[in-house]
Scaffold this motif. Structure first.
Motif, mmCIF file in Angstrom:
data_model
loop_
_atom_site.group_PDB
_atom_site.id
_atom_site.type_symbol
_atom_site.label_atom_id
_atom_site.label_comp_id
_atom_site.label_asym_id
_atom_site.label_seq_id
_atom_site.Cartn_x
_atom_site.Cartn_y
_atom_site.Cartn_z
ATOM 1 N N GLY A 197 0.797 -1.242 0.000
ATOM 2 C CA GLY A 197 0.000 0.000 0.000
ATOM 3 C C GLY A 197 0.824 1.284 0.000
ATOM 4 O O GLY A 197 0.512 2.222 -0.748
ATOM 5 N N PRO A 198 1.901 1.370 0.806
ATOM 6 C CA PRO A 198 2.660 2.629 0.856
ATOM 7 C C PRO A 198 3.346 2.987 -0.464
ATOM 8 O O PRO A 198 3.769 4.131 -0.649
ATOM 9 C CB PRO A 198 3.728 2.347 1.931
ATOM 10 C CG PRO A 198 3.162 1.250 2.764
ATOM 11 C CD PRO A 198 2.332 0.417 1.829
ATOM 12 N N HIS A 247 -3.736 3.572 3.465
ATOM 13 C CA HIS A 247 -2.480 3.808 2.740
ATOM 14 C C HIS A 247 -2.607 4.867 1.644
ATOM 15 O O HIS A 247 -1.683 5.064 0.852
ATOM 16 C CB HIS A 247 -1.970 2.494 2.142
ATOM 17 C CG HIS A 247 -1.490 1.540 3.186
ATOM 18 N ND1 HIS A 247 -0.409 1.799 3.986
ATOM 19 C CD2 HIS A 247 -1.973 0.336 3.573
ATOM 20 C CE1 HIS A 247 -0.220 0.792 4.824
ATOM 21 N NE2 HIS A 247 -1.169 -0.114 4.596
#
Ligand code: 5BU
Length: 468
Positions: A263-264, A294
């Motif tokens: 996600g990041p 995120h």
């Protein structure tokens, strides 16, 4: 034979005719060029091919083979091949359904250059179709020669694709010669001139306007009025990523796990919701939570392709209720504008966005030439809902439209089912697309976080290098 004589002979055999004609495109035209007749006059055919070979001497790139655009230019290429002892390639219009399924016949090595031979050019799309078929097997094309340029945009269209078009004569010169020899009157000359100026195809993006200042994602976010692209460019700017992951996995657990981990590093997650075997509405709730946590958007790669009423139902209803959760969906333009209108009836009130599939990554796909041009037009006319394209390159200069490219891996190559891969650097740096879509390059990696970081870095670096 000199050029004037050649023009007069082509007129005499009715390769060029004047009157009222309806072209393939439906446009009414005062002039009709049909050089297929040349095959019935072998001496003239040899003359034409001699002229084409003369023009080939101006080619900028080197070439080991020649390829005629099917069908009219095939015999012309054959004449050149025999006379000049240069090997020829033949492009099949459709890959054979049996045997070796070759798109290109003849012997070649990857990386070889090939010169395109064409009889008449209008928008340049037929030349491009042949170029794309050659490119798909690794053959490079830098130049094309054509007997007659109708001056309706082919030069610019091909220049945009880095191909130089060398023409033996232009339609405006042909009419001057024919007027001089009393074959047509001045009325017809002005009719044809008006026709030429009024029927010019524009290239997807005019090369003459380059170089343009490349805007940052932050600047593009400011320019966007659609909430989805405004948000998307903002995320790309803040998270320093132009990576979309394609989470093509079969269980809800796998999809959620992958997205939690990477996600990041992404600005958007792409799903094929109908691949998932244990789908349940709770999955979507969790998907939305991870996306929120995120800070990435959700794109359901549904590829709607039906009449407006059906896509409207497919988008809003059924098991997946896609419009409830996907910020972005995509559609094929093949059904015509109704597909956009139908989707828009559902998506507009929810601030959803749609991408049109203007080009595809798969070998031998039909989303090329005029189809792509018509898709760009459809997008430009529906900017309240269509926010960009799935494409293999930048197709238009509007900074509020986004270009997203699938078929990306850190190394070029293919899979066994026709998928073709380009590198992040090629897609963002050279082809001017905005976003790389990566599936197996990440989800099948031994270490998915490491892989996601590598794609994020490669894509973002390519973008940074474009900035002034
Ligand atoms: P890959 O594993 O990186 O090859 O996955 C590519 C994804 O992008 C996959 O979900 C395809 O359905 C999707 N895709 C594509 O590969 N090519 C296209 O032209 C379009 C979508 Br449109």
């Amino acid at each position: 034979m000199d050029l004037e004589k050649l023009i007069l002979e082509l007129f005499a055999v009715e390769g060029i005719k004047f009157g009222n004609y309806t072209l393939k495109s439906g446009i009414e035209a005062p002039v009709y060029v049909d050089l297929r007749v040349v095959i019935s006059y072998p001496k003239l055919m040899v003359e034409v091919s001699n002229f084409l070979w003369e023009a080939a001497k101006k080619a900028k790139g080197s070439f080991k083979t020649i390829c005629g655009v099917p069908y009219t230019a095939l015999p012309l290429a054959t004449c050149i091949s025999v006379k000049e002892n240069i090997p020829m390639l033949i492009r099949r219009k459709e890959a054979k359904g049996y045997g070796t399924k070759k798109l290109i016949e003849g012997i070649f090595n990857e990386g070889d250059g090939c010169l395109i031979i064409e009889d008449v050019c209008t928008s340049g799309s037929s030349v491009l179709d042949t170029v794309q078929a050659l490119n798909s097997v690794g053959i490079a094309v830098t130049d094309a020669v054509v007997l007659l340029d109708r001056e309706q945009g082919a030069v610019d269209m091909l220049k945009y694709e880095n191909i130089t078009l060398h023409s033996i004569c232009k339609l405006s010169h042909v009419i001057e010669v024919l007027e001089k020899h009393g074959k047509i009157d001045s009325d017809m000359v002005s009719k044809v001139k008006t026709f030429i100026t009024e029927n010019r195809f524009k290239p997807p993006s005019s090369i003459d306007q380059l170089p343009k200042k490349v805007l940052t994602y932050g600047e593009r976010s400011e320019l966007c009025t659609h909430p989805v692209t405004k948000e998307l460019f903002k995320i790309m700017h803040e998270k320093e990523t132009n990576l979309v992951v394609s989470a093509d996995l079969k269980t809800t657990k796998e999809v959620l796990q992958v997205l939690k981990k990477i996600g990041p590093h992404i600005c958007m997650a792409k799903t094929h919701i109908d691949i998932i075997e244990d789908y349940n509405p709770e999955f979507v709730t969790q998907l939305c939570e991870i996306a929120k946590k995120h800070n990435f958007l959700l794109f359901e790669d549904r590829k709607f392709a039906d009449i407006g009423n059906t896509v409207k139902l497919q988008y809003s209803s059924g098991l997946y209720r896609i419009s409830d959760w996907a910020h972005v969906i995509n559609a094929h333009s093949v059904p015509g504008e109704g597909v956009v209108k139908g989707l828009k009836e559902v998506g507009l009130v929810k601030d959803r966005a749609c991408l049109l599939i203007a080009e595809m990554s798969s070998l031998g796909n039909l989303a090329t030439g005029d189809y792509t041009v018509a898709t760009i037009k459809m997008a430009e006319e529906n900017k309240d809902f269509v926010v960009g394209f799935i494409s293999q390159k930048k197709l238009c200069d509007d900074p509020t439209l986004v270009h997203m490219t699938p078929g990306v891996k850190l190394e070029c190559g293919k899979d066994s089912l026709g998928q073709q891969y380009l590198t992040p650097d090629e897609v963002i740096g050279r082809r001017g697309s905005d976003i790389i879509i990566v599936g197996r390059g990440i989800v099948q990696a031994h270490d998915i976080v490491k892989a996601a970081k590598a794609y994020q870095q490669a894509g973002y670096l390519a973008y940074q290098q474009l900035l002034p």
